[in-house]
Scaffold this motif. Structure first.
Motif, PDB file in Angstrom:
ATOM      1  N   ARG A 111      36.819  45.888  49.559  1.00 35.95           N
ATOM      2  CA  ARG A 111      36.822  44.345  49.350  1.00 35.95           C
ATOM      3  C   ARG A 111      37.746  44.162  48.050  1.00 35.95           C
ATOM      4  O   ARG A 111      37.264  44.582  47.037  1.00 35.95           O
ATOM      5  CB  ARG A 111      35.604  43.840  49.309  1.00 35.95           C
ATOM      6  N   GLN A 123      29.095  44.300  49.214  1.00 40.41           N
ATOM      7  CA  GLN A 123      29.506  45.945  49.183  1.00 40.41           C
ATOM      8  C   GLN A 123      29.678  46.382  50.439  1.00 40.41           C
ATOM      9  O   GLN A 123      28.754  46.040  51.552  1.00 40.41           O
ATOM     10  CB  GLN A 123      28.813  46.644  48.402  1.00 40.41           C
ATOM     11  N   ARG A 172      34.286  48.340  45.758  1.00 46.76           N
ATOM     12  CA  ARG A 172      34.835  46.837  45.493  1.00 46.76           C
ATOM     13  C   ARG A 172      35.975  47.228  44.720  1.00 46.76           C
ATOM     14  O   ARG A 172      36.119  48.042  43.723  1.00 46.76           O
ATOM     15  CB  ARG A 172      33.772  45.908  44.913  1.00 46.76           C
TER      16      ARG A 172
END
Length: 463
Positions: free
Chosen positions: A458, A452, A139
């Motif tokens: 992301r 995740q 992330r």
């Protein structure tokens, strides 16, 4: 009957006389295609040189079945085990009579090496599979207005699975379980900023150090300030907790020991650094405090240093500022430190003797260092020129892998409560969450990072 027919003529016999030993020509005719054996003994007679007569006599004359029937099973098993150990391979499947000579023995060195190869266990349980470390972060969080200052400590992951991040004059709390972000505080003046953050060990309170020389203690659940602790003459750049004691390091070179349970919180002042303190870390058992400063020195303090303000050891081998300071979680006397741009080295120390055990040149500025609790490895964060994270294998400090992605130098490094994830804060205004160390399933509840994915990265805004 006539005399002619009765006379017996004595003529030479046509059958050749038998000899006791056939000649070579006869033997070759009897067995065509066979060459003469190199052994002088007959093939039906054992080779005397290969027979152990003493052991053969022992086997033929040792005990009877009646004695074995009288013995208990335990004694019988014991006697057989002793016989196998004393006689070696002769006791089971051993031969008394050998019809050929023993093959020539091999060199001792070769024999031992081959035994080592063929005695290795090849069962699937004994094989160690290589750990796969993802090369991309799970992330990415957007961190605008982060201060590009090497000496500050602006991110910390607490036991409550919440990440505290200082961006300019504000502090934000990111919940790793839900992905929600809340603003905890903001400085009154636009010129003021937060220089350091540190969670207490239970994860309920957050210490905030500012450029206004004070430390604030906040209750994160209620979003309320509990108290303000003053005393420093410069900004508070680093902090570390030891139960109810908070150690704060300032740019004035002093370390203040605060007991947050009492009104008069300051119980000791540690003054040994000639320049600003930028790294603090308590050992796992809470007996030793390590401090790194801009004076290129590392000091190791005893927890009982309240009246006597002299460090146990002063380590002077670094050639630049020491911000990266971390204690080994499984060996309390093992300390890892990393130097700045002019030094670029990671050093491992024996805190009991002050001796440098290992020195490794990382080829770049070291801004953070952490030990893995699941693996015997170390992760370090770096600046120019690659701005990478590097995982090292302890104790030989061989490089395991590099984690790249930051386009600016990495400023701070922190680890998740379960030790599986690492967060890096970069000067490129991004926070990256890396899955570096796979936690054991029996170690407890794993940290959860929402949404995740190991295949895609992301990105989201922190505020």
């Amino acid at each position: 009957m006539s005399m002619r027919s009765a006379t017996v003529r004595c003529s030479p016999s046509r059958t050749p006389p038998r000899c006791s030993r056939p000649c070579a020509s006869v033997a070759s005719r009897l067995t065509p295609g066979r060459t003469k054996s190199p052994f002088t003994a007959d093939r039906f007679i054992p080779s005397r040189s290969a027979v152990d007569f003493d052991y053969a006599h022992h086997v033929l004359t040792s005990g009877s079945n009646e004695l074995e029937e009288e013995c208990s099973p335990a004694k019988l098993h014991f006697s057989r085990t002793m016989a196998e150990n004393l006689a070696g391979s002769k006791s089971s499947n051993g031969k008394i009579l050998h019809f050929v000579s023993k093959p020539p023995g091999c060199d001792h060195g070769r024999e031992s090496s081959l035994k080592a190869v063929y005695k290795q266990c090849t069962s699937p349980k004994a094989r160690r599979t290589a750990r796969v470390i993802p090369q991309v972060p799970e992330r990415i969080l957007d961190a605008p207005e982060v201060l590009d200052d090497f000496y500050l400590n602006l991110v910390h992951w607490g036991k409550s699975n919440k990440l505290a991040v200082a961006l300019g004059g504000a502090v934000y709390i990111w919940d790793a379980a839900t992905g929600q972000t809340n603003q905890l505080l903001e400085m009154e003046s636009p010129d003021d900023y937060v220089a350091s953050v540190s969670w207490c060990q239970n994860g309920h309170y957050l210490a905030v150090g500012s450029n206004q020389n004070f430390v604030q203690l906040w209750d994160v659940a209620s979003l309320k300030r509990v108290r303000t602790m003053k005393g420093h003459s410069a900004r508070v750049q680093c902090m570390a907790w030891n139960n109810s004691m908070l150690s704060s390091g300032s740019a004035d070179g002093a370390i203040h020991q605060h007991d947050v349970r009492i009104a008069d919180d300051r119980i000791a002042v540690l003054s040994a650094h000639t320049q600003g303190v930028c790294g603090l870390s308590w050992s796992g058992e809470g007996k030793l405090l390590a401090s790194g400063g801009n004076d290129n020195m590392v000091n190791i303090w005893n927890a009982s240093s309240t009246t006597e303000c002299k460090p146990l050891h002063t380590l002077r081998q670094h050639q630049a500022a020491v911000k990266a300071v971390s204690w080994c979680p499984w060996q309390n006397s093992l300390l890892a430190t990393g130097g700045g741009t002019a030094d670029r080295c990671i050093r491992l120390w024996n805190a009991n003797t002050g001796q440098c055990l290992v020195q490794t040149d990382t080829k770049s500025q070291v801004s953070g260092i952490l030990w893995s609790r699941e693996h015997r490895e170390i992760i370090s964060s770096h600046g120019f020129s690659r701005n990478q994270l590097t995982i090292w294998r302890y104790p030989n400090m061989t490089k395991v892998t590099d984690l790249e992605g930051h386009t600016g130098r990495v400023l701070s490094l922190t680890m998740s409560p379960d030790g599986s994830h690492v967060v890096s804060l970069g000067a490129d205004e991004t926070i990256r969450i890396w899955n570096c160390f796979t936690a054991k399933q029996t170690a407890g509840k794993r940290v959860t990072v929402p949404d995740q994915s190991t295949c895609a990265v992301r990105a989201s805004r922190l505020r």
